[in-house]
Design a protein around this motif. Structure first.
Motif, PDB file in Angstrom:
ATOM      1  N   ILE A 297      11.838 -33.008  -9.231  1.00  0.00           N
ATOM      2  CA  ILE A 297      10.995 -31.872  -8.899  1.00  0.00           C
ATOM      3  C   ILE A 297      11.863 -30.896  -8.133  1.00  0.00           C
ATOM      4  N   ALA A 298      11.986 -29.701  -8.601  1.00  0.00           N
ATOM      5  CA  ALA A 298      12.847 -28.724  -7.937  1.00  0.00           C
ATOM      6  C   ALA A 298      12.042 -27.485  -7.584  1.00  0.00           C
ATOM      7  N   LYS A 299      12.362 -26.920  -6.431  1.00  0.00           N
ATOM      8  CA  LYS A 299      11.713 -25.690  -5.993  1.00  0.00           C
ATOM      9  C   LYS A 299      12.796 -24.627  -5.849  1.00  0.00           C
ATOM     10  N   ASN A 300      12.894 -23.706  -6.804  1.00  0.00           N
ATOM     11  CA  ASN A 300      13.863 -22.609  -6.746  1.00  0.00           C
ATOM     12  C   ASN A 300      15.286 -23.095  -6.492  1.00  0.00           C
ATOM     13  N   SER A 301      15.674 -24.172  -7.133  1.00  0.00           N
ATOM     14  CA  SER A 301      17.001 -24.736  -6.930  1.00  0.00           C
ATOM     15  C   SER A 301      17.854 -24.478  -8.153  1.00  0.00           C
ATOM     16  N   GLN A 302      19.150 -24.302  -7.923  1.00  0.00           N
ATOM     17  CA  GLN A 302      20.056 -24.076  -9.031  1.00  0.00           C
ATOM     18  C   GLN A 302      21.259 -24.972  -8.904  1.00  0.00           C
TER      19      GLN A 302
ATOM     20  N   GLU B 208      24.715 -24.207  -3.549  1.00  0.00           N
ATOM     21  CA  GLU B 208      25.091 -24.190  -2.143  1.00  0.00           C
ATOM     22  C   GLU B 208      24.963 -25.617  -1.637  1.00  0.00           C
ATOM     23  N   LYS B 209      25.967 -26.091  -0.925  1.00  0.00           N
ATOM     24  CA  LYS B 209      25.902 -27.467  -0.422  1.00  0.00           C
ATOM     25  C   LYS B 209      24.852 -27.616   0.667  1.00  0.00           C
ATOM     26  N   THR B 210      24.184 -26.535   1.013  1.00  0.00           N
ATOM     27  CA  THR B 210      23.134 -26.623   2.013  1.00  0.00           C
ATOM     28  C   THR B 210      21.783 -26.954   1.391  1.00  0.00           C
ATOM     29  N   MET B 211      21.741 -27.081   0.072  1.00  0.00           N
ATOM     30  CA  MET B 211      20.498 -27.462  -0.592  1.00  0.00           C
ATOM     31  C   MET B 211      20.067 -28.825  -0.058  1.00  0.00           C
ATOM     32  N   LYS B 212      18.813 -28.955   0.279  1.00  0.00           N
ATOM     33  CA  LYS B 212      18.286 -30.213   0.808  1.00  0.00           C
ATOM     34  C   LYS B 212      17.686 -31.026  -0.337  1.00  0.00           C
ATOM     35  N   ILE B 213      18.128 -32.274  -0.420  1.00  0.00           N
ATOM     36  CA  ILE B 213      17.671 -33.164  -1.486  1.00  0.00           C
ATOM     37  C   ILE B 213      16.927 -34.338  -0.872  1.00  0.00           C
ATOM     38  N   GLY B 214      15.742 -34.610  -1.393  1.00  0.00           N
ATOM     39  CA  GLY B 214      14.944 -35.743  -0.943  1.00  0.00           C
ATOM     40  C   GLY B 214      14.951 -36.843  -1.989  1.00  0.00           C
TER      41      GLY B 214
ATOM     42  N   ASN C  47      22.188 -33.144   4.470  1.00  0.00           N
ATOM     43  CA  ASN C  47      21.210 -32.467   3.623  1.00  0.00           C
ATOM     44  C   ASN C  47      20.482 -33.422   2.684  1.00  0.00           C
ATOM     45  N   VAL C  48      20.568 -34.719   2.992  1.00  0.00           N
ATOM     46  CA  VAL C  48      19.840 -35.729   2.218  1.00  0.00           C
ATOM     47  C   VAL C  48      18.773 -36.346   3.124  1.00  0.00           C
ATOM     48  N   LEU C  49      17.556 -36.364   2.623  1.00  0.00           N
ATOM     49  CA  LEU C  49      16.429 -36.956   3.338  1.00  0.00           C
ATOM     50  C   LEU C  49      15.827 -38.011   2.419  1.00  0.00           C
ATOM     51  N   ALA C  50      15.586 -39.203   2.943  1.00  0.00           N
ATOM     52  CA  ALA C  50      15.077 -40.296   2.112  1.00  0.00           C
ATOM     53  C   ALA C  50      13.780 -40.855   2.680  1.00  0.00           C
ATOM     54  N   TYR C  51      12.997 -41.431   1.790  1.00  0.00           N
ATOM     55  CA  TYR C  51      11.772 -42.123   2.182  1.00  0.00           C
ATOM     56  C   TYR C  51      11.689 -43.412   1.374  1.00  0.00           C
ATOM     57  N   ASP C  52      11.249 -44.470   2.036  1.00  0.00           N
ATOM     58  CA  ASP C  52      11.002 -45.734   1.350  1.00  0.00           C
ATOM     59  C   ASP C  52       9.884 -46.451   2.093  1.00  0.00           C
TER      60      ASP C  52
ATOM     61  N   SER D  49       7.155 -39.925   5.976  1.00  0.00           N
ATOM     62  CA  SER D  49       6.188 -39.965   4.887  1.00  0.00           C
ATOM     63  C   SER D  49       6.707 -39.153   3.701  1.00  0.00           C
ATOM     64  N   ILE D  50       6.097 -39.373   2.562  1.00  0.00           N
ATOM     65  CA  ILE D  50       6.455 -38.587   1.376  1.00  0.00           C
ATOM     66  C   ILE D  50       6.103 -37.126   1.612  1.00  0.00           C
ATOM     67  N   GLU D  51       4.970 -36.892   2.273  1.00  0.00           N
ATOM     68  CA  GLU D  51       4.546 -35.514   2.526  1.00  0.00           C
ATOM     69  C   GLU D  51       5.552 -34.774   3.400  1.00  0.00           C
ATOM     70  N   SER D  52       6.043 -35.417   4.447  1.00  0.00           N
ATOM     71  CA  SER D  52       7.009 -34.746   5.314  1.00  0.00           C
ATOM     72  C   SER D  52       8.332 -34.532   4.589  1.00  0.00           C
ATOM     73  N   LEU D  53       8.720 -35.466   3.735  1.00  0.00           N
ATOM     74  CA  LEU D  53       9.921 -35.281   2.923  1.00  0.00           C
ATOM     75  C   LEU D  53       9.751 -34.059   2.030  1.00  0.00           C
ATOM     76  N   ALA D  54       8.620 -33.972   1.346  1.00  0.00           N
ATOM     77  CA  ALA D  54       8.381 -32.872   0.407  1.00  0.00           C
ATOM     78  C   ALA D  54       8.415 -31.506   1.091  1.00  0.00           C
ATOM     79  N   ARG D  55       7.928 -31.449   2.327  1.00  0.00           N
ATOM     80  CA  ARG D  55       7.932 -30.174   3.055  1.00  0.00           C
ATOM     81  C   ARG D  55       9.328 -29.769   3.516  1.00  0.00           C
ATOM     82  N   SER D  56      10.266 -30.703   3.523  1.00  0.00           N
ATOM     83  CA  SER D  56      11.570 -30.468   4.131  1.00  0.00           C
ATOM     84  C   SER D  56      12.718 -30.273   3.149  1.00  0.00           C
ATOM     85  N   VAL D  57      12.479 -30.458   1.858  1.00  0.00           N
ATOM     86  CA  VAL D  57      13.584 -30.432   0.899  1.00  0.00           C
ATOM     87  C   VAL D  57      13.361 -29.415  -0.219  1.00  0.00           C
ATOM     88  N   ASP D  58      14.449 -29.123  -0.935  1.00  0.00           N
ATOM     89  CA  ASP D  58      14.395 -28.211  -2.083  1.00  0.00           C
ATOM     90  C   ASP D  58      14.187 -28.966  -3.393  1.00  0.00           C
TER      91      ASP D  58
END
Length: 104
Positions: free
Chosen positions: A1-6, A19-25, A50-55, A75-84
């Motif tokens: 799932i990508a939000k305006n990412s290239q 950009e290496k600043t892209m945040k990936i969950g 720039n990597v955020l994980a949830y398990d 949580s998954i919700e907090s991950l989703a709010r924080s990444v691209d």
């Protein structure tokens, strides 16, 4: 799932974040999730900060945080709010639940 990412291809046709600043969950850091995280970091597609994980298994998430210097989400919700970009690395039977949580 990508939000305006290239992503772009470098001269060796390897994918790189524009950009290496892209945040990936990464949701799910079992065997498959670890391989994905390790590969992203090894190929320098993204930096560890720039990597955020949830398990669902907190102990496993802690191991990944220590081993790869990545952040963990509560949580998954907090991950989703924080990444691209969100990479789903769960077992297929768990995907529907993850999608429900993402939908909110």
């Amino acid at each position: 799932i990508a939000k305006n990412s290239q992503f772009i291809l470098d001269s060796d046709n390897k994918a790189k974040c524009e950009e290496k600043t892209m945040k990936i969950g990464v949701v799910g850091v079992g065997v498959m999730g670890e391989i994905i995280v390790a590969s992203l970091l090894k190929k320098e597609i993204v930096m560890p900060e720039n990597v955020l994980a949830y398990d669902v298994h907190g102990e496993r998430l802690g191991e990944m945080q220590t081993k790869y210097a990545i952040a963990g989400a509560a949580s998954i919700e907090s991950l989703a709010r924080s990444v691209d970009v969100i990479i789903l690395a769960t077992k297929p039977q768990n995907a529907e639940e993850v999608f429900r949580e993402l939908k909110g």
